[in-house]
Design an enzyme around this catalytic site. Structure first.
Site, PDB file in Angstrom:
ATOM      1  N   ASP A 138       3.695   1.393  11.982  1.00 28.68           N
ATOM      2  CA  ASP A 138       2.439   0.823  11.476  1.00 28.68           C
ATOM      3  C   ASP A 138       2.083  -0.514  12.129  1.00 28.68           C
ATOM      4  O   ASP A 138       0.950  -0.971  11.997  1.00 28.68           O
ATOM      5  CB  ASP A 138       2.515   0.627   9.952  1.00 28.68           C
ATOM      6  CG  ASP A 138       2.268   1.919   9.185  1.00 28.68           C
ATOM      7  OD1 ASP A 138       1.866   2.913   9.817  1.00 28.68           O
ATOM      8  OD2 ASP A 138       2.477   1.937   7.964  1.00 28.68           O
TER       9      ASP A 138
ATOM     10  N   GLN B 163       8.522  19.437   6.111  1.00 27.94           N
ATOM     11  CA  GLN B 163       9.738  18.981   5.422  1.00 27.94           C
ATOM     12  C   GLN B 163       9.505  18.876   3.909  1.00 27.94           C
ATOM     13  O   GLN B 163      10.412  19.132   3.121  1.00 27.94           O
ATOM     14  CB  GLN B 163      10.209  17.637   5.983  1.00 27.94           C
ATOM     15  CG  GLN B 163      10.609  17.673   7.454  1.00 27.94           C
ATOM     16  CD  GLN B 163      11.728  18.664   7.741  1.00 27.94           C
ATOM     17  OE1 GLN B 163      12.803  18.597   7.155  1.00 27.94           O
ATOM     18  NE2 GLN B 163      11.472  19.609   8.631  1.00 27.94           N
TER      19      GLN B 163
ATOM     20  N   ARG C 239       0.848  15.386  11.827  1.00 26.54           N
ATOM     21  CA  ARG C 239       1.771  14.781  10.865  1.00 26.54           C
ATOM     22  C   ARG C 239       2.104  15.889   9.874  1.00 26.54           C
ATOM     23  O   ARG C 239       1.597  15.919   8.766  1.00 26.54           O
ATOM     24  CB  ARG C 239       1.115  13.592  10.153  1.00 26.54           C
ATOM     25  CG  ARG C 239       0.764  12.459  11.068  1.00 26.54           C
ATOM     26  CD  ARG C 239      -0.080  11.408  10.386  1.00 26.54           C
ATOM     27  NE  ARG C 239       0.674  10.502   9.558  1.00 26.54           N
ATOM     28  CZ  ARG C 239       0.134   9.458   8.927  1.00 26.54           C
ATOM     29  NH1 ARG C 239      -1.149   9.204   9.050  1.00 26.54           N
ATOM     30  NH2 ARG C 239       0.862   8.670   8.183  1.00 26.54           N
TER      31      ARG C 239
ATOM     32  N   LYS D  21       0.836  -1.207   0.000  1.00 29.40           N
ATOM     33  CA  LYS D  21       0.000   0.000   0.000  1.00 29.40           C
ATOM     34  C   LYS D  21       0.868   1.254   0.000  1.00 29.40           C
ATOM     35  O   LYS D  21       0.625   2.194  -0.753  1.00 29.40           O
ATOM     36  CB  LYS D  21      -0.901   0.007   1.235  1.00 29.40           C
ATOM     37  CG  LYS D  21      -1.586   1.341   1.512  1.00 29.40           C
ATOM     38  CD  LYS D  21      -2.112   1.416   2.924  1.00 29.40           C
ATOM     39  CE  LYS D  21      -2.704   2.779   3.225  1.00 29.40           C
ATOM     40  NZ  LYS D  21      -1.685   3.800   3.523  1.00 29.40           N
ATOM     41  N   ASN D  22       1.893   1.286   0.863  1.00 24.75           N
ATOM     42  CA  ASN D  22       2.686   2.505   1.010  1.00 24.75           C
ATOM     43  C   ASN D  22       3.553   2.793  -0.214  1.00 24.75           C
ATOM     44  O   ASN D  22       4.029   3.913  -0.385  1.00 24.75           O
ATOM     45  CB  ASN D  22       3.533   2.449   2.282  1.00 24.75           C
ATOM     46  CG  ASN D  22       2.678   2.562   3.540  1.00 24.75           C
ATOM     47  OD1 ASN D  22       1.538   3.032   3.491  1.00 24.75           O
ATOM     48  ND2 ASN D  22       3.200   2.110   4.670  1.00 24.75           N
TER      49      ASN D  22
ATOM     50  N   ILE E 118       3.595  18.590   7.142  1.00 24.48           N
ATOM     51  CA  ILE E 118       4.296  18.399   5.873  1.00 24.48           C
ATOM     52  C   ILE E 118       5.334  19.504   5.677  1.00 24.48           C
ATOM     53  O   ILE E 118       5.685  19.848   4.560  1.00 24.48           O
ATOM     54  CB  ILE E 118       3.305  18.341   4.693  1.00 24.48           C
ATOM     55  CG1 ILE E 118       2.428  19.586   4.630  1.00 24.48           C
ATOM     56  CG2 ILE E 118       2.438  17.088   4.756  1.00 24.48           C
ATOM     57  CD1 ILE E 118       1.664  19.716   3.314  1.00 24.48           C
TER      58      ILE E 118
ATOM     59  N   CYS F 248      -5.680   8.609   7.841  1.00 26.66           N
ATOM     60  CA  CYS F 248      -5.681   8.318   9.280  1.00 26.66           C
ATOM     61  C   CYS F 248      -5.362   9.572  10.077  1.00 26.66           C
ATOM     62  O   CYS F 248      -4.413  10.283   9.768  1.00 26.66           O
ATOM     63  CB  CYS F 248      -4.637   7.246   9.607  1.00 26.66           C
ATOM     64  SG  CYS F 248      -5.045   5.636   8.953  1.00 26.66           S
TER      65      CYS F 248
ATOM     66  N   ILE G 162       7.493   7.801  16.584  1.00 23.57           N
ATOM     67  CA  ILE G 162       7.155   8.431  15.298  1.00 23.57           C
ATOM     68  C   ILE G 162       5.891   9.279  15.430  1.00 23.57           C
ATOM     69  O   ILE G 162       5.875  10.452  15.083  1.00 23.57           O
ATOM     70  CB  ILE G 162       6.952   7.370  14.188  1.00 23.57           C
ATOM     71  CG1 ILE G 162       8.084   6.325  14.198  1.00 23.57           C
ATOM     72  CG2 ILE G 162       6.814   8.035  12.814  1.00 23.57           C
ATOM     73  CD1 ILE G 162       9.444   6.796  13.793  1.00 23.57           C
TER      74      ILE G 162
ATOM     75  N   ARG H 204      -4.648  10.458   2.866  1.00 22.06           N
ATOM     76  CA  ARG H 204      -3.412  10.982   3.422  1.00 22.06           C
ATOM     77  C   ARG H 204      -2.342  11.157   2.334  1.00 22.06           C
ATOM     78  O   ARG H 204      -1.684  12.184   2.239  1.00 22.06           O
ATOM     79  CB  ARG H 204      -2.920   9.989   4.491  1.00 22.06           C
ATOM     80  CG  ARG H 204      -1.602  10.355   5.112  1.00 22.06           C
ATOM     81  CD  ARG H 204      -1.746  11.437   6.172  1.00 22.06           C
ATOM     82  NE  ARG H 204      -0.537  12.190   6.302  1.00 22.06           N
ATOM     83  CZ  ARG H 204      -0.475  13.411   6.788  1.00 22.06           C
ATOM     84  NH1 ARG H 204      -1.563  14.018   7.167  1.00 22.06           N
ATOM     85  NH2 ARG H 204       0.662  14.038   6.904  1.00 22.06           N
TER      86      ARG H 204
END
EC number: 2.5.1.7
Length: 428
Positions: A304, A125, A121, A22-23, A123, A116, A326, A92
């Site tokens: 995860d 960066q 989280r 998926k990732n 962004i 999620c 994380i 996401r």
């Protein structure tokens, strides 16, 4: 809307085949925007995130043919269509459209993404990288606006090791002028997968999978055919299920080196793990020994799998501590596990699990994708029937979950939510 019902206590045995990652998929599909001709992606997982991305590419003018685990993308008629609202916010990983569209069209408008909800989280960066390459970036009414006269290679140091930022900067840099160097880059296998696709398209990338990636920009990228790597998180989830309830479970289509941190922890608990070229065989053992888990960037223990592993630890002896370095808000599964009789408490970035809990079936709700996996594992271990709602989260990342589990001997099925339950969902 549906819920998943699990009758606990059944032993798992047999073979499960792991789907494409998926990732990787959620980055590879936007990457096809950069090509000037057709891109074919094989071994695609059949999950809702993939369907959403196909729709988004169609929205910007792409011709997308989605078959059985294969997607063919014709990017020739794509345009820099602004996507400030709508489907883009449900996903996401829609932020990868920023890097790909900036790289191809020198501009993009992308609504800030959803998926999620794991706490902050940011962004930042990603934005730092885009600005270093010469883009102007503004946040207007919940959408990111990116514009550049031209993109020029730059040296970019990531303050935080970020998979998303590493991939997004790669996408933007492959058609920039000159050399881009990403320092403190993430090393995940999915980054190598994206770099492999881009290289097949004609990009010049060195160092993917190390902490320094060098990219020499090119003028054009052609289409190609690419097969996605196996999903190490799906594989890890089934490893945990097998450790919890398995007699002897064969996990096929895996790359064992991608799962060394998980294998090490399962062995520490007393689980037998046999490794072969593209297969793992897991035999659950009792009693299970409690272990401490600390999530880290790859090759450390994956964030995860933190939530699914917590469910397993409820059956182990002694006290286990699970620390997530994380994401600090990734503990929404804990309240639901408590409903089932688990003895777990959250302190800061850690959950403390007192083992040997006797889990009981209950009505629980998945608040995010991996919390959903954790609750399914708890349901397999529990006495009685567990009802898991929030299936839309689970369907984002697990292909044919109940089919695969049923083949292993689990008793798992879907039912429509009752009117009363639908009303509760609306209110929550």
């Amino acid at each position: 809307m549906q819920k998943l019902l699990i009758e606990g206590g059944h032993t798992l045995e047999g073979t499960v085949s792991i789907s494409g990652a998926k990732n990787s998929a959620v980055a590879l599909i936007p990457a096809a925007i950069l090509a000037d001709s057709a891109v074919v992606i094989d071994n695609l997982p059949v999950i809702s995130d993939v369907d959403l991305l196909a729709e988004l590419l169609r929205e910007i003018g792409g011709d997308v043919d989605l078959g059985n685990q294969t997607m063919t993308i014709h990017p020739e008629k794509m345009v820099a269509m602004p996507l400030p609202n709508g489907r883009v916010k449900k996903l996401r990983a829609s932020y990868y459209l920023m890097g790909a569209m900036l790289g191809k069209f020198k501009k993009a408008v992308i609504g800030l993404p959803g998926g999620c909800n794991l706490g902050p989280r940011p962004i930042d960066q990603h934005i730092k990288g885009f600005e270093a390459l010469g883009a102007q970036v503004t946040n207007e009414q919940g959408a990111i606006y990116l514009r550049a006269n031209e993109l020029r290679g730059a040296k970019i140091y990531l303050d935080v090791v970020s998979v998303g930022a590493t991939i997004n900067i790669m996408l933007a840099a492959v058609r920039a002028k000159g050399r881009t160097i990403i320092e403190n880059a993430a090393k995940e296998p999915e980054i190598i997968d994206v770099a492999t696709l881009l290289t097949s398209m004609g990009a010049k990338i060195k160092g993917a999978g190390t902490n320094v990636i060098r990219i020499d920009g090119v003028d054009h990228l052609q289409g190609c055919r690419h097969s996605i790597i196996p999903d190490r998180i799906e594989a890890g989830t089934y490893m945990i299920m097998a450790a919890a309830m398995g007699r002897r479970v064969h996990i096929d289509n895996v790359i064992p080196t991608h799962l060394e941190s998980v294998t090490a922890k399962l062995r520490e608990m007393g689980t037998t793990v046999e490794e072969y070229d593209d297969q793992l065989i897991i035999s659950g053992m009792d009693p299970k020994k409690g272990v401490d888990i600390k999530t880290l960037v790859y090759p450390g223990f994956p964030t995860d799998l933190q939530q699914p592993f917590t469910s397993l630890l409820t059956s182990a002896e002694g006290t286990s501590i699970v620390t997530d370095t994380i994401y600090d808000a990734r503990f929404k599964h804990v309240d639901e596990l408590r409903r089932m009789g688990a003895s777990v408490k959250v302190e800061g970035r850690s959950s403390i699990v007192n083992g040997k809990s006797s889990l009981q079936g209950a009505k629980v709700k998945a608040s995010d994708l991996r919390a959903g996996a954790a609750l399914v594992i708890a349901g397999l271990m529990a006495e009685g029937i567990t009802e898991v709602s929030g299936l839309e989260h689970i369907d984002r990342g697990y292909e044919h979950l109940e089919t695969k589990l049923t083949r292993l001997g689990a008793k798992v099925w879907r039912e429509e939510l009752t009117e009363e339950e639908l009303e509760q969902v609306k209110q929550s």
